[in-house]
Design a protein around this motif. Sequence first.
Motif, PDB file in Angstrom:
ATOM      1  N   PRO A 173       0.815  -1.233   0.000  1.00  0.00           N
ATOM      2  CA  PRO A 173       0.000   0.000   0.000  1.00  0.00           C
ATOM      3  C   PRO A 173       0.841   1.273   0.000  1.00  0.00           C
ATOM      4  CG  PRO A 173      -0.824  -1.587   1.603  1.00  0.00           C
ATOM      5  CD  PRO A 173       0.507  -2.083   1.159  1.00  0.00           C
ATOM      6  N   LYS A 174       2.026   1.228   0.594  1.00  0.00           N
ATOM      7  CA  LYS A 174       2.885   2.407   0.660  1.00  0.00           C
ATOM      8  C   LYS A 174       3.510   2.732  -0.697  1.00  0.00           C
ATOM      9  CE  LYS A 174       4.167   1.214   5.413  1.00  0.00           C
ATOM     10  NZ  LYS A 174       5.276   0.857   6.317  1.00  0.00           N
ATOM     11  N   LEU A 175       3.688   1.708  -1.532  1.00  0.00           N
ATOM     12  CA  LEU A 175       4.362   1.899  -2.818  1.00  0.00           C
ATOM     13  C   LEU A 175       3.446   2.420  -3.911  1.00  0.00           C
ATOM     14  CD1 LEU A 175       6.555  -1.351  -2.959  1.00  0.00           C
ATOM     15  CD2 LEU A 175       7.305   0.962  -2.386  1.00  0.00           C
ATOM     16  N   GLY A 176       2.197   2.001  -3.892  1.00  0.00           N
ATOM     17  CA  GLY A 176       1.317   2.337  -5.000  1.00  0.00           C
ATOM     18  C   GLY A 176       1.578   1.400  -6.174  1.00  0.00           C
ATOM     19  N   ALA A 177       0.695   1.438  -7.170  1.00  0.00           N
ATOM     20  CA  ALA A 177       0.804   0.508  -8.301  1.00  0.00           C
ATOM     21  C   ALA A 177       2.109   0.671  -9.057  1.00  0.00           C
ATOM     22  CB  ALA A 177      -0.388   0.711  -9.244  1.00  0.00           C
ATOM     23  N   ALA A 178       2.477   1.902  -9.384  1.00  0.00           N
ATOM     24  CA  ALA A 178       3.714   2.133 -10.140  1.00  0.00           C
ATOM     25  C   ALA A 178       4.934   1.734  -9.334  1.00  0.00           C
ATOM     26  CB  ALA A 178       3.801   3.602 -10.548  1.00  0.00           C
ATOM     27  N   GLY A 179       4.929   2.025  -8.035  1.00  0.00           N
ATOM     28  CA  GLY A 179       6.061   1.686  -7.187  1.00  0.00           C
ATOM     29  C   GLY A 179       6.233   0.185  -7.042  1.00  0.00           C
ATOM     30  N   ARG A 180       5.110  -0.537  -6.935  1.00  0.00           N
ATOM     31  CA  ARG A 180       5.184  -1.996  -6.830  1.00  0.00           C
ATOM     32  C   ARG A 180       5.780  -2.596  -8.106  1.00  0.00           C
ATOM     33  NH1 ARG A 180      -0.011  -1.205  -4.493  1.00  0.00           N
ATOM     34  NH2 ARG A 180      -1.073  -1.858  -6.406  1.00  0.00           N
ATOM     35  N   THR A 181       5.320  -2.118  -9.253  1.00  0.00           N
ATOM     36  CA  THR A 181       5.835  -2.615 -10.533  1.00  0.00           C
ATOM     37  C   THR A 181       7.327  -2.344 -10.663  1.00  0.00           C
ATOM     38  OG1 THR A 181       3.700  -2.301 -11.619  1.00  0.00           O
ATOM     39  CG2 THR A 181       5.634  -2.456 -13.035  1.00  0.00           C
TER      40      THR A 181
END
Length: 295
Positions: A173-181
């Motif tokens: 949740p802290k990373l967001g979709a772009a951060g996770r990718t």
Amino acid sequence: MVGRILVADDSEAVVSALRRDLEERGREVVAVSPAEAAGRAGEVRFGAALVRGTAGPKVISAVRAADPHLPVVVLFLDRKEAALHPGARGDAVLVGPLTASAVSTACALAEELRVRGEKLAALTARAARPAAVDRELEFLKRLLFVEVKRSRRYGFPISLALVAVDRWAELAPKLGAAGRTALLAELLGVLRGGLRDIDVAVPFSEERLVVLLPHTKADGGLRVARRLCALVRDRSGTHKVTVSAGVAAHGGDGTVSFSGLVKRASDALARAVEAGGDRAEPADPPKKRDRISIG
């Protein structure tokens, strides 16, 4: 140009037979000596390279270095020749008596491996979509099928490691979709940097990666997985994370399935996570009474 095959051997008889059989099946053959193979591989795009095993591992490594996406099929005329050169291994190994059908099939698989490998590299570079990842996983299953067939025929072992990011539920949740990718693409690059060029690493699910290690026994697979965990732990990056891994192996005899290996690796991964993470655990051996088939 897929359909163009590089043949590296000093034997005129072997080269002539390969040229005749492959050209009859619509492929263009470029024949060179083993010493010239790397140079030609770096100049022209080939669908596959057929290298006589007697050329040795240095020639095979040089060809791979010249074109990392070029699949190398190593040829031995018979089992005796293969036994005399145990270090000569490529993306596939054919042991004679060689037939036109076997060589042509190996070239077709190698050509597909090249196309898929290039596609996977492009997808990774631009953060592949989940649907694309699923297609690449299907290809990995097909590749594993081929590796298992070879392991059964020639007694080659295989290891599979399932790698997961520790405490992903808290981190995601802290990373967001772009951060996770971006993070998973970075970790995939770290894993691939710690593997041999015959190994395969691809995304498996949102926070998991799967690593296929041909010609690797259970103890060797566990050592590799522990090294990968250390590489992730020690890497420099915006987000400091650790990973855990579960490792399952097939010794080269009996039967095995992709799903069976993944299930055993997943159980071992769960133990690694429960033990605190940042570690690799071996899978339990398969039950002897289980009759598993490729699926």
